[in-house]
Write an enzyme that holds these catalytic residues in place. Structure first.
Site, PDB file in Angstrom:
ATOM      1  N   TYR A 138       0.614  -1.146   0.140  1.00  0.00           N
ATOM      2  CA  TYR A 138      -0.170   0.074   0.247  1.00  0.00           C
ATOM      3  C   TYR A 138       0.840   1.349  -0.091  1.00  0.00           C
ATOM      4  O   TYR A 138       1.537   1.260   0.916  1.00  0.00           O
ATOM      5  CB  TYR A 138      -0.919  -0.055   1.262  1.00  0.00           C
ATOM      6  N   ASP A 230       9.232   3.178   0.608  1.00  0.00           N
ATOM      7  CA  ASP A 230       8.084   3.788   1.245  1.00  0.00           C
ATOM      8  C   ASP A 230       8.086   3.214   2.525  1.00  0.00           C
ATOM      9  O   ASP A 230       7.818   2.218   3.014  1.00  0.00           O
ATOM     10  CB  ASP A 230       6.830   3.210   0.630  1.00  0.00           C
ATOM     11  N   LYS A 258       3.357   9.270   9.018  1.00  0.00           N
ATOM     12  CA  LYS A 258       2.876   8.735  10.192  1.00  0.00           C
ATOM     13  C   LYS A 258       3.962   9.058  11.218  1.00  0.00           C
ATOM     14  O   LYS A 258       3.696  10.250  11.957  1.00  0.00           O
ATOM     15  CB  LYS A 258       2.890   6.928  10.236  1.00  0.00           C
TER      16      LYS A 258
HETATM   17  C1  LIG Z   1      -0.154   4.983   5.674  1.00  0.00           C
HETATM   18  C2  LIG Z   1       0.653   4.583   4.283  1.00  0.00           C
HETATM   19  C3  LIG Z   1       0.592   5.412   3.254  1.00  0.00           C
HETATM   20  C4  LIG Z   1      -0.401   6.579   3.093  1.00  0.00           C
HETATM   21  O1  LIG Z   1      -0.063   7.675   4.261  1.00  0.00           O
HETATM   22  P1  LIG Z   1      -1.212   8.534   4.574  1.00  0.00           P
HETATM   23  O2  LIG Z   1      -0.865   9.487   5.343  1.00  0.00           O
HETATM   24  O3  LIG Z   1      -2.414   7.573   5.028  1.00  0.00           O
HETATM   25  O4  LIG Z   1      -1.691   8.972   3.032  1.00  0.00           O
HETATM   26  C5  LIG Z   1       1.609   5.104   2.395  1.00  0.00           C
HETATM   27  N1  LIG Z   1       2.424   4.202   2.312  1.00  0.00           N
HETATM   28  C6  LIG Z   1       2.554   3.459   3.362  1.00  0.00           C
HETATM   29  C7  LIG Z   1       3.363   2.144   3.502  1.00  0.00           C
HETATM   30  C8  LIG Z   1       1.457   3.554   4.372  1.00  0.00           C
HETATM   31  O5  LIG Z   1       1.571   2.701   5.597  1.00  0.00           O
END
Ligand SMILES: *Cc1c(COP(=O)(O)O)cnc(C)c1O
Length: 417
Positions: A138, A230, A258
């Site tokens: 994701y 990511d 986060k």
């Molecule tokens: C949560 C998440 C995102 C998206 O971040 P948001 O602040 O919710 O847009 C992207 N990549 C990873 C790995 C995530 O866990």
């Protein structure tokens, strides 16, 4: 039940009663009243030991006093300016100091924005169009990455409204599989970037196999492909420098979010100067945002990150290992056919007989059993994310008593399901 009433009311005004889909579990989600340390309190007077932690950001627990005080002070001075602030430099320096690949940083408002911009940047840098992502990874809610597997190598839009033409540029392959990546790279020349969650945290918790991230580094380097880690979850979670420090593999670009915002909305992309300087206004790759570098989020991030030193991670990871050892003992003692997955302060139990190394393995899990497990824990006032395909997190505020109680509840729950 106040939460039940509120959820009924919410559904009239908010699609599905929530503002992000995973929050809407059955029969109704509890509505939060406050958070304090390792606990989250609902409007019905219950308190839960929290292993969701807002899906990862709260490594210091809820309402860390230092962060609260600094944010209060900043709030009195205004919440947005549209001009730069000194703290943006300070936070950028901290990120650069901690994260191996980071030489320059652009702050944005969410992880979604960070991955979207990092992909555009990689395309501009390489002059190529396609990207590779892993099945089940994701990277936020934008079109480039909302792709699911179809028949064969061609992906399908993972949501109505995502044009087939957009996702034609996204190649989907299984994680932890060298052959699949070799093949993808051999059969396609136009690949700008490979984007990867170094530990997959949005399909449960799937660590990379030994040497796999080093392999990604090598093969992308050999083929002029930008390697994007990511680290929206793993950044400042696995270690001070995130997964790249933990595994000793340095990507070209990293996306953060986060934990970086200390509980406030934020995202960032960072990487080598030569790539980052292509971003507007020093370069021509367009990136902008009204709330980029927002002083509240930046302040919260600054006073969160400066609490995260080596000793912090020693203690956090000790707690993470303690709960995972405890769960593994329970599984072994009771000869249960479950798989514990995790590392450092993140973990998940798969209701699965097989080891989980990729999306397809994870999807073999028994989600009905997971659902029962989730509700048993909730009944005993332990809150984990309500999906088999999310990850549990610890904070520094989880104490040995929390962990002990959790292990007792987990044992009772998984023995009786
Ligand atoms: C949560 C998440 C995102 C998206 O971040 P948001 O602040 O919710 O847009 C992207 N990549 C990873 C790995 C995530 O866990």
């Amino acid at each position: 039940m106040k939460s039940e009433d509120l959820f009924r009311e919410a559904q009239k005004f908010l699609p599905g009663g929530v503002n992000s889909p995973v929050r809407a579990y059955k029969p109704y989600p509890f509505f939060a009243k406050k958070g304090e340390g390792s606990k989250i309190f609902d409007v019905d007077g219950n308190s839960y030991i929290d292993y969701c932690l807002a899906y990862g950001p709260l490594v210091l627990g809820h309402a860390n006093q230092k962060v609260v005080n600094e944010v209060k002070e900043q709030l009195e001075k205004g919440s947005a300016y549209g001009v730069p602030t000194e703290n943006e430099i300070e936070l950028a320096k901290l990120v650069i100091d901690k994260v191996p690949c980071a030489e320059m940083v652009r702050f944005v408002n969410s992880g979604t924005e960070a991955t979207m911009s990092s992909i555009r940047l990689a395309r501009a840098f390489t002059g190529k169009n396609k990207i590779i992502k892993f099945e089940g990874a994701y990277h936020g809610a934008h079109d480039y990455v909302l792709v699911k597997s179809g028949s064969g190598a061609v992906g399908l839009p993972d949501s109505p409204g995502v044009p087939v033409d957009t996702i034609k540029n996204t190649i989907l392959i299984p994680f932890n599989n060298r052959e699949a990546l070799n093949q993808a790279i051999t059969s396609e020349e136009d690949i700008a970037a490979l984007i990867v969650e170094p530990v997959m945290g949005n399909i449960g918790c799937i660590p990379p196999k030994d040497g796999y991230l080093k392999f990604l580094r090598r093969i992308t380097q050999q083929n002029d492909i930008v390697l994007i880690f990511d680290e929206v979850i793993t950044g400042f979670r696995l270690s001070e420098g995130g997964a790249q420090e933990y595994f000793g593999v340095t990507p070209d670009l990293v996306t953060l979010g986060k934990i970086l915002g200390g509980g406030f909305p934020i995202g960032a992309l960072a990487g080598r100067k030569g790539i980052m300087e292509m971003i507007t206004p020093s370069g021509h790759v367009y990136q902008a945002g009204t709330f980029n570098g927002n002083p509240i989020s930046i302040t919260a991030g600054l006073y969160t990150l400066n609490q995260l030193d080596n000793n912090f991670y020693k203690e956090l990871n000790r707690k993470g290992i303690a709960i995972q050892d405890g769960i593994q003992d329970i599984i072994d003692d009771n000869r249960l056919n479950l798989k514990l997955a995790g590392l450092a302060s993140m973990f998940q139990i798969y209701f699965n007989e097989r080891d989980v190394w990729n999306y397809k393995d994870a999807k073999l899990s028994d989600t009905e059993k997971f659902n029962k497990y989730f509700h048993k824990l909730l009944d005993e006032k332990i809150f984990i994310p309500p999906s088999q395909f999310e990850c549990c997190f610890l904070s520094l505020m989880h104490d040995d008593e929390d962990i002990q109680k959790t292990l007792e509840v987990v044992e009772e729950a998984i023995r009786t399901i």
